[in-house]
Motif scaffolding. Structure first.
Motif, PDB file in Angstrom:
ATOM      1  N   ARG A 172       0.829  -1.203   0.000  1.00  0.00           N
ATOM      2  CA  ARG A 172       0.000   0.000   0.000  1.00  0.00           C
ATOM      3  C   ARG A 172       0.869   1.260   0.000  1.00  0.00           C
ATOM      4  NH1 ARG A 172      -5.228   0.534   1.403  1.00  0.00           N
ATOM      5  NH2 ARG A 172      -5.349  -1.420   0.257  1.00  0.00           N
ATOM      6  N   GLU A 175       2.241   1.935  -3.397  1.00  0.00           N
ATOM      7  CA  GLU A 175       1.204   2.524  -4.254  1.00  0.00           C
ATOM      8  C   GLU A 175       1.068   4.021  -3.980  1.00  0.00           C
ATOM      9  OE1 GLU A 175      -1.355  -1.642  -4.291  1.00  0.00           O
ATOM     10  OE2 GLU A 175      -1.926   0.007  -2.967  1.00  0.00           O
ATOM     11  N   GLY A 203      -4.699   1.933  -3.933  1.00  0.00           N
ATOM     12  CA  GLY A 203      -4.841   0.606  -3.323  1.00  0.00           C
ATOM     13  C   GLY A 203      -5.883  -0.236  -3.990  1.00  0.00           C
ATOM     14  N   ARG A 204      -6.652  -0.907  -3.180  1.00  0.00           N
ATOM     15  CA  ARG A 204      -7.533  -1.957  -3.691  1.00  0.00           C
ATOM     16  C   ARG A 204      -8.980  -1.508  -3.883  1.00  0.00           C
ATOM     17  NH1 ARG A 204      -3.378  -3.334  -5.129  1.00  0.00           N
ATOM     18  NH2 ARG A 204      -2.057  -4.963  -4.265  1.00  0.00           N
ATOM     19  N   ASP A 210      -4.493   0.190  -9.203  1.00  0.00           N
ATOM     20  CA  ASP A 210      -3.956   0.663  -7.925  1.00  0.00           C
ATOM     21  C   ASP A 210      -3.979   2.178  -7.803  1.00  0.00           C
ATOM     22  OD1 ASP A 210      -3.291  -1.962  -7.115  1.00  0.00           O
ATOM     23  OD2 ASP A 210      -1.414  -1.878  -8.239  1.00  0.00           O
TER      24      ASP A 210
END
Length: 297
Positions: A172, A175, A203-204, A210
């Motif tokens: 994370r 990213e 992120g997710r 991302d």
């Protein structure tokens, strides 16, 4: 060496004197008073995981594993705001401490048998100084291994001002770093689009993406971030291709590669170069220092 996170919450039904003892003596503890089949009229002192119900076995096993080889610990002690970080020496003995129950389960003054471990090299840290670290703590469980915090907690306990490398960052954080790198003027010098706004948190949020943002040319930026090599990350390029539209979208893959390339309309950029460029900037240095928690707590 493993790092662990342990909670001493309000639900841990012990009285204030017992909590004060754990804090004052720099100890961590678990209170699992009952075995699955046995006399519940008094607290058990068993350290055999098989004696406990399935939901409690994990914590007992973690407590046994920690002193076997030693490890670093981040502990929260209710109601104190500071976190207690320290080190459990290899082969430290688990000690039983007999305190008192609290009032939550109507067992006040009954003897509470706690399984405790002694911490050494203890440092007390304020939540404000290490806020990002605590956001990433395990969300469930009394005592859990915490691999993502290994380097950070170790550095704090040992008082090391070690400069973090790219590989020390979590997925994370990598990213976030890549998205912040795209905001720099340097990104343009590498023929990359310049990010002006994130449209979603890095992120997710999206399954295949991302980084989702808006570039200064009004096109969208859709990016993937990985620490893996380009050959291992080819599947990520395939995930980006359905979003291809040169008039509306910039597609970027950050990965471990030697030089920037373009593959099927996807910009492939070395993540290590993004890291070194960003952390050489004034704000990047500050970001990395805050990430490393190397300032005095």
């Amino acid at each position: 060496m493993d790092t662990y996170f342990i909670r001493h919450t309000a639900d841990m039904d012990i009285d204030d004197d017992t909590r004060d003892y754990l804090w004052r003596e720099r100890k961590i503890a678990i209170h699992f008073p009952w075995v699955k089949d046995g006399d519940n009229s008094k607290d058990t002192s068993s350290l055999n995981p098989e004696d406990y119900k399935s939901s409690d076995k994990r914590a007992i096993r973690a407590l046994l594993r920690l002193p076997d080889t030693g490890g670093y610990v981040c502990a929260q002690h209710y109601p104190r705001e500071e976190c207690m970080l320290g080190f459990v020496k290899p082969q430290t003995k688990i000690e039983l401490f007999r305190g008192k129950w609290g009032h939550r389960n109507k067992m006040a003054r009954r003897t509470a048998v706690l399984k405790t471990l002694q911490l050494t090299k203890v440092r007390l840290v304020k939540p404000l100084d290490y806020a990002v670290l605590l956001v990433g703590r395990p969300r469930q469980g009394t005592i859990m291994r915490w691999p993502l915090a290994r380097k950070v907690v170790e550095n704090i306990v040992e008082g090391r001002a070690t400069k973090l490398r790219l590989g020390d960052l979590s997925y994370r954080q990598q990213e976030i770093l890549c998205s912040e790198f795209l905001r720099l003027d340097d990104a343009v010098s590498f023929s990359l689009p310049r990010l002006v706004h994130l449209l979603l948190p890095p992120g997710r949020t999206m399954r295949d993406i991302d980084i989702t943002g808006l570039a200064d040319d009004r096109k969208m930026i859709l990016g993937q971030v990985t620490y893996s090599s380009l050959s291992a990350a080819n599947w990520k390029i395939q995930r980006l291709l359905p979003y291809q539209d040169p008039d509306r979208v910039h597609l970027i893959l950050f990965c471990a590669c030697d030089a920037p390339t373009n593959q099927d309309g996807v910009i492939v950029f070395p993540i290590e170069r993004a890291f070194t460029t960003f952390t050489a900037s004034r704000l990047g240095k500050l970001w990395l220092r805050k990430r490393a928690r190397l300032e005095s707590a």
